[in-house]
Enzyme design. Structure first.
Site, PDB file in Angstrom:
ATOM      1  N   ASP A  26       0.869  -1.176   0.000  1.00 34.02           N
ATOM      2  CA  ASP A  26       0.000   0.000   0.000  1.00 34.02           C
ATOM      3  C   ASP A  26       0.909   1.230   0.000  1.00 34.02           C
ATOM      4  O   ASP A  26       1.663   1.465   0.945  1.00 34.02           O
ATOM      5  CB  ASP A  26      -0.867  -0.050   1.262  1.00 34.02           C
ATOM      6  CG  ASP A  26      -1.747   1.179   1.436  1.00 34.02           C
ATOM      7  OD1 ASP A  26      -1.604   2.153   0.671  1.00 34.02           O
ATOM      8  OD2 ASP A  26      -2.574   1.147   2.361  1.00 34.02           O
ATOM      9  N   GLY A  65      -5.429   1.076 -13.433  1.00 30.17           N
ATOM     10  CA  GLY A  65      -6.640   0.762 -12.680  1.00 30.17           C
ATOM     11  C   GLY A  65      -7.854   1.257 -13.441  1.00 30.17           C
ATOM     12  O   GLY A  65      -8.153   0.789 -14.543  1.00 30.17           O
ATOM     13  N   GLY A  79      -9.546   4.634  -6.116  1.00 28.04           N
ATOM     14  CA  GLY A  79      -8.269   3.938  -6.253  1.00 28.04           C
ATOM     15  C   GLY A  79      -7.190   4.524  -5.366  1.00 28.04           C
ATOM     16  O   GLY A  79      -7.428   4.923  -4.230  1.00 28.04           O
ATOM     17  N   VAL A  80      -6.005   4.606  -5.933  1.00 26.47           N
ATOM     18  CA  VAL A  80      -4.858   5.064  -5.142  1.00 26.47           C
ATOM     19  C   VAL A  80      -5.025   6.536  -4.734  1.00 26.47           C
ATOM     20  O   VAL A  80      -4.581   6.952  -3.661  1.00 26.47           O
ATOM     21  CB  VAL A  80      -3.545   4.778  -5.908  1.00 26.47           C
ATOM     22  CG1 VAL A  80      -3.367   5.683  -7.099  1.00 26.47           C
ATOM     23  CG2 VAL A  80      -2.347   4.837  -4.971  1.00 26.47           C
ATOM     24  N   ASP A  81      -5.685   7.314  -5.578  1.00 24.83           N
ATOM     25  CA  ASP A  81      -5.931   8.737  -5.304  1.00 24.83           C
ATOM     26  C   ASP A  81      -6.754   8.882  -4.008  1.00 24.83           C
ATOM     27  O   ASP A  81      -6.387   9.648  -3.096  1.00 24.83           O
ATOM     28  CB  ASP A  81      -6.694   9.314  -6.501  1.00 24.83           C
ATOM     29  CG  ASP A  81      -6.742  10.826  -6.536  1.00 24.83           C
ATOM     30  OD1 ASP A  81      -6.091  11.472  -5.694  1.00 24.83           O
ATOM     31  OD2 ASP A  81      -7.430  11.361  -7.430  1.00 24.83           O
ATOM     32  N   SER A 125      -2.253   4.605 -14.318  1.00 18.72           N
ATOM     33  CA  SER A 125      -3.232   4.384 -15.410  1.00 18.72           C
ATOM     34  C   SER A 125      -3.758   2.959 -15.539  1.00 18.72           C
ATOM     35  O   SER A 125      -4.645   2.718 -16.369  1.00 18.72           O
ATOM     36  CB  SER A 125      -2.685   4.816 -16.789  1.00 18.72           C
ATOM     37  OG  SER A 125      -2.858   6.206 -16.963  1.00 18.72           O
TER      38      SER A 125
HETATM   39  P1  ADP Z   1      -5.686   5.166 -12.654  1.00 16.74           P
HETATM   40  O1  ADP Z   1      -6.939   6.003 -12.687  1.00 16.74           O
HETATM   41  O2  ADP Z   1      -4.447   5.958 -13.027  1.00 16.74           O
HETATM   42  O3  ADP Z   1      -5.836   3.899 -13.414  1.00 16.74           O
HETATM   43  P2  ADP Z   1      -6.114   3.762 -10.116  1.00 16.74           P
HETATM   44  O4  ADP Z   1      -5.951   4.285  -8.739  1.00 16.74           O
HETATM   45  O5  ADP Z   1      -7.479   3.351 -10.536  1.00 16.74           O
HETATM   46  O6  ADP Z   1      -5.466   4.854 -11.087  1.00 16.74           O
HETATM   47  O7  ADP Z   1      -5.180   2.514 -10.313  1.00 16.74           O
HETATM   48  C1  ADP Z   1      -3.784   2.580 -10.422  1.00 16.74           C
HETATM   49  C2  ADP Z   1      -3.177   1.387  -9.717  1.00 16.74           C
HETATM   50  O8  ADP Z   1      -3.070   1.691  -8.324  1.00 16.74           O
HETATM   51  C3  ADP Z   1      -4.011   0.112  -9.813  1.00 16.74           C
HETATM   52  O9  ADP Z   1      -3.132  -0.967 -10.096  1.00 16.74           O
HETATM   53  C4  ADP Z   1      -4.589  -0.029  -8.409  1.00 16.74           C
HETATM   54  O10 ADP Z   1      -4.794  -1.387  -8.072  1.00 16.74           O
HETATM   55  C5  ADP Z   1      -3.472   0.550  -7.585  1.00 16.74           C
HETATM   56  N1  ADP Z   1      -3.782   0.974  -6.201  1.00 16.74           N
HETATM   57  C6  ADP Z   1      -4.973   1.255  -5.635  1.00 16.74           C
HETATM   58  N2  ADP Z   1      -4.800   1.603  -4.338  1.00 16.74           N
HETATM   59  C7  ADP Z   1      -3.464   1.534  -4.082  1.00 16.74           C
HETATM   60  C8  ADP Z   1      -2.642   1.762  -2.933  1.00 16.74           C
HETATM   61  N3  ADP Z   1      -3.158   2.133  -1.747  1.00 16.74           N
HETATM   62  N4  ADP Z   1      -1.294   1.594  -3.058  1.00 16.74           N
HETATM   63  C9  ADP Z   1      -0.759   1.228  -4.237  1.00 16.74           C
HETATM   64  N5  ADP Z   1      -1.468   0.999  -5.344  1.00 16.74           N
HETATM   65  C10 ADP Z   1      -2.807   1.147  -5.274  1.00 16.74           C
END
Ligand code: ADP
Length: 202
Positions: free
Chosen positions: A39, A148, A61-63, A146
């Site tokens: 994470d 996710g 997601g990660v944001d 990108s």
């Molecule tokens: P995007 O819109 O750029 O695709 P996302 O957040 O949807 O961004 O996904 C980008 C990647 O980050 C995906 O592989 C997702 O599984 C991953 N992700 C989501 N949460 C976390 C986290 N807490 N730490 C690391 N990676 C994460």
């Protein structure tokens, strides 16, 4: 925890470690690139990278995870930035995160591959490393930008990410460590395979 290590034939003695089921290593030494499962909000680095959307006002997601962990002060600073176009990057403080800074970059939405998605993704990494250089940062951690919600196939994204990271490690002598934090074992395996297949430089 399973531990895999191998040398990667960079011109400089750069090698990689992949740690499965363990937190990212904080060791220095000669390990400059790490692929880890975990994470990114837990990672202690000079900066973590956020795969943001162009509003910079948070999302899923990660944001979402980064904004939840950093606290409302991050959103307040992001509001003042007034957005960010795809391929560019902007730096904020890390607030309640263990990381000192967040570098927000906006990846391309996958539209089938004929809309310059690969070039825009590469530009994201270049824009992040330009800020890393400008601010003299020594460690940075990336999620898989990108791949996710934005739908970029991870098998295509991983070699682009690794190529740009490799180029930055060769170009920036002050940069000691780049960590790619993958959220699932499957994603980690894709990056491991891409790294093993990457062409040796010089
Ligand atoms: P995007 O819109 O750029 O695709 P996302 O957040 O949807 O961004 O996904 C980008 C990647 O980050 C995906 O592989 C997702 O599984 C991953 N992700 C989501 N949460 C976390 C986290 N807490 N730490 C690391 N990676 C994460």
């Amino acid at each position: 925890a399973k531990l895999q290590a191998t040398r990667f034939p960079f011109r400089q003695p750069v090698c990689w470690r992949a740690v499965i089921g363990a937190p990212p290593s904080t060791r220095g030494g000669h390990v400059k690139l790490e692929l880890v499962k975990g994470d990114i909000t837990k990672v202690d680095a000079d900066a973590i990278v956020n795969a943001a959307n162009s509003s910079l006002l948070g999302g899923g997601g990660v944001d979402g995870a980064i904004h939840r962990a950093a606290g409302p002060e991050l959103l307040a600073e992001c509001r003042d930035l007034r957005g960010c176009p795809a391929g560019q990057a902007k730096l904020t403080k890390g607030y309640r995160l263990p990381a000192r800074h967040v570098i927000h970059t906006v990846g391309p939405v996958w539209r089938g591959g004929n809309a310059s998605e690969e070039a825009v993704l590469a530009r994201c990494y270049k824009s992040v490393f330009a800020l890393v250089e400008q601010h003299g940062l020594r460690s940075v951690a990336f999620p898989s930008i990108s791949t996710g919600a934005y739908g970029f196939p991870i098998e295509k994204a991983a070699p682009i990410a690794l190529r740009e990271i490799h180029a930055a490690l060769e170009r920036l002598p002050r940069l000691e460590k780049v960590t790619v934090v993958l959220f699932s074992p499957g994603d980690l395996e894709v990056y491991q395979r891409a790294l093993a297949a990457a062409p040796a430089s010089n």
